[in-house]
Design an enzyme around this catalytic site. Structure first.
Site, short mmCIF file in Angstrom:
data_model
loop_
_atom_site.label_atom_id
_atom_site.label_comp_id
_atom_site.label_asym_id
_atom_site.label_seq_id
_atom_site.Cartn_x
_atom_site.Cartn_y
_atom_site.Cartn_z
N ASP A 94 -2.10 13.37 -1.91
CA ASP A 94 -0.67 13.26 -2.16
C ASP A 94 -0.30 12.48 -3.41
O ASP A 94 0.81 11.98 -3.54
CB ASP A 94 0.00 12.59 -0.95
CG ASP A 94 -0.66 11.26 -0.58
OD1 ASP A 94 -1.32 10.65 -1.44
OD2 ASP A 94 -0.51 10.83 0.58
N GLU A 116 -7.22 17.63 2.60
CA GLU A 116 -6.37 16.68 3.33
C GLU A 116 -4.91 17.17 3.31
O GLU A 116 -3.98 16.45 3.00
CB GLU A 116 -6.47 15.26 2.77
CG GLU A 116 -5.97 14.21 3.76
CD GLU A 116 -6.10 12.79 3.24
OE1 GLU A 116 -7.17 12.18 3.47
OE2 GLU A 116 -5.15 12.29 2.60
N GLU A 130 4.63 9.92 -2.39
CA GLU A 130 3.54 10.69 -1.79
C GLU A 130 4.01 11.79 -0.84
O GLU A 130 3.46 12.89 -0.83
CB GLU A 130 2.57 9.75 -1.07
CG GLU A 130 1.73 8.89 -1.98
CD GLU A 130 2.41 7.59 -2.39
OE1 GLU A 130 1.76 6.77 -3.09
OE2 GLU A 130 3.59 7.39 -2.03
N HIS A 207 -0.32 -2.70 -1.05
CA HIS A 207 0.05 -2.39 -2.43
C HIS A 207 1.07 -1.26 -2.59
O HIS A 207 1.56 -1.02 -3.69
CB HIS A 207 -1.19 -1.99 -3.22
CG HIS A 207 -1.74 -0.64 -2.83
ND1 HIS A 207 -2.61 -0.48 -1.78
CD2 HIS A 207 -1.52 0.60 -3.33
CE1 HIS A 207 -2.91 0.80 -1.66
NE2 HIS A 207 -2.26 1.48 -2.59
N ARG A 209 4.06 1.28 -3.09
CA ARG A 209 5.28 1.11 -3.87
C ARG A 209 6.46 0.66 -3.00
O ARG A 209 7.22 -0.22 -3.38
CB ARG A 209 5.61 2.45 -4.56
CG ARG A 209 6.63 2.37 -5.68
CD ARG A 209 6.85 3.75 -6.28
NE ARG A 209 5.62 4.27 -6.86
CZ ARG A 209 5.32 4.20 -8.15
NH1 ARG A 209 6.15 3.60 -8.98
NH2 ARG A 209 4.20 4.71 -8.62
N HIS A 240 -4.62 -5.35 -5.59
CA HIS A 240 -4.44 -4.20 -6.48
C HIS A 240 -4.11 -4.67 -7.90
O HIS A 240 -3.53 -5.74 -8.09
CB HIS A 240 -3.30 -3.32 -5.94
CG HIS A 240 -3.28 -1.93 -6.47
ND1 HIS A 240 -2.75 -1.60 -7.69
CD2 HIS A 240 -3.74 -0.77 -5.93
CE1 HIS A 240 -2.86 -0.30 -7.89
NE2 HIS A 240 -3.46 0.23 -6.84
#
Length: 371
Positions: A94, A116, A130, A207, A209, A240
């Site tokens: 994604d 996936e 995503e 991490h 967004r 990250h």
């Protein structure tokens, strides 16, 4: 048959590596187009699996926007697809790389295969971007390799024909099996490097967004409260590289007792820390699939998950981002609930996903993996 695999982040590379190796084993001509969306972390995976990309697009720029990233990807990927005569393009999951690579494949009239496929939260802004990326790839792809029955059902509801879908299990289980088989010595030594071999510790990743900013501060406050009251626990957090993440983590956790902050780890290092941890807290999607394979409970630091199979099977708990709920969930996991979660069956596969996908693309006919 000639195949292009296009990916750009570490999770994509981990999950595509066993498929790449399986295709090579079956004498399929396959080339890797690495976009470099996660440059440093991506190179770690190539080294571990002994893979060399055929194209390295190096599109990563400091703090670039989604618009800038998308534009750079189109400008770099399209010329390669026009130059090469690929029979299929394989993409994963994604990411922005996945969506843009699929779009470029569509423009070049090359069939797209989505590994996936079918994961959904049904909220296009969570996770962002995503959820929309994978929905858009779902409209472009010719073949959809769904990891579970639920993922297949999601695709059928969206009008995808059944003969275009194969239930495979998740290739991350294949990757974990490969690491555990081929890197035993490295895994054994890594926990000692962090001084954790005799300690009870929690492994944290955070991490996404949508969790950055104030939300992240709240999540970390709940974790800090628990650690202050439970001094037998340590916490290790590979941070990250995103500067927005690192700034908050430094402010909130740098001087907290029994907290170990590290730079991003190699995949072998990370697998070792997973294996030695008491349990895992994460907003990652892939960890919800990986941790149950080695018997580690997962507290999911999100309000929605596209992997509800983990919740339903009892290997993970969706605890959200509220600090009080996070604290209470950590406290509850000290009870018999821990044993129930760690002993539940992983719903995400048996380690043969790459073989199923390779056989399908060679023969267009193979038995489904049924969870």
């Amino acid at each position: 048959m000639k195949i292009a695999m296009i990916f750009g982040t570490r999770p994509e590379a981990i999950k595509m590596a066993p498929l790449y190796k399986q295709m090579k084993k079956e004498n399929i001509e396959v080339e890797i187009i690495s976009t470099g969306q996660h440059k440093e972390m991506l190179n770690q995976v190539f080294e571990i699996f002994d893979i060399k990309p055929d194209f390295d697009l190096k599109i990563m720029r400091h703090d670039q926007s989604l618009e800038e990233l998308s534009s750079a990807l189109i400008n770099k990927i399209s010329p390669i697809l026009k130059q090469k005569e690929y029979d299929y393009i394989f993409v994963h999951g994604d990411t922005t790389t996945t969506f843009i690579a699929s779009l470029c494949g569509f423009y070049s009239k090359i069939p797209v295969c989505h590994v996936e496929a079918g994961l959904r939260t049904n909220d296009i802004y969570y996770p962002f971007p995503e959820e929309m990326n994978r929905k858009l790839v779902g409209t472009i792809a010719m073949y959809h390799f769904a990891p579970t029955v639920l993922a297949k059902d999601n695709l059928l509801k969206e009008g995808i024909k059944e003969d275009q879908i194969l239930i495979t299990g998740n290739t991350v289980v294949d990757a974990l099996n490969w690491i555990i088989k081929n890197k035993k010595l490295e895994i054994k030594n890594i926990q000692k490097q962090f001084g954790l071999e005799d300690k009870k510790y929690i492994l944290l990743t955070l991490h996404r967004r949508e969790n950055q900013g104030e939300v992240m501060m709240k999540i970390l406050s709940g974790i800090k409260k628990y650690l202050s009251e439970n001094k037998e626990y340590h916490l290790i957090y590979p941070v990250h590289l995103n500067p927005n993440v690192r700034k908050i983590v430094k402010e909130e956790l740098q001087n907290v007792e029994r907290v170990i902050l590290t730079d991003p780890l190699s995949y072998i290092e990370f697998v070792s820390l997973m294996e030695g941890s008491h349990y895992i807290m994460t907003d990652s999607g892939g960890l919800q699939e990986e941790a149950p394979h080695i018997g580690k409970p997962v507290l999911v630091l999100r309000n929605e998950t596209e992997r509800p199979e983990a919740i339903r099977s009892g290997v993970a708990e969706l605890v959200g981002t509220d600090p009080d709920k996070i604290y209470k969930s950590m406290k509850t996991l000290n009870t018999a609930k821990y044993d129930d979660m760690s002993e539940s069956k992983n719903p995400f596969g048996d380690g043969n996903a790459s073989k199923r996908i390779t056989n399908f693309i060679k023969n267009k006919k193979v038995n489904n993996f049924l969870v």
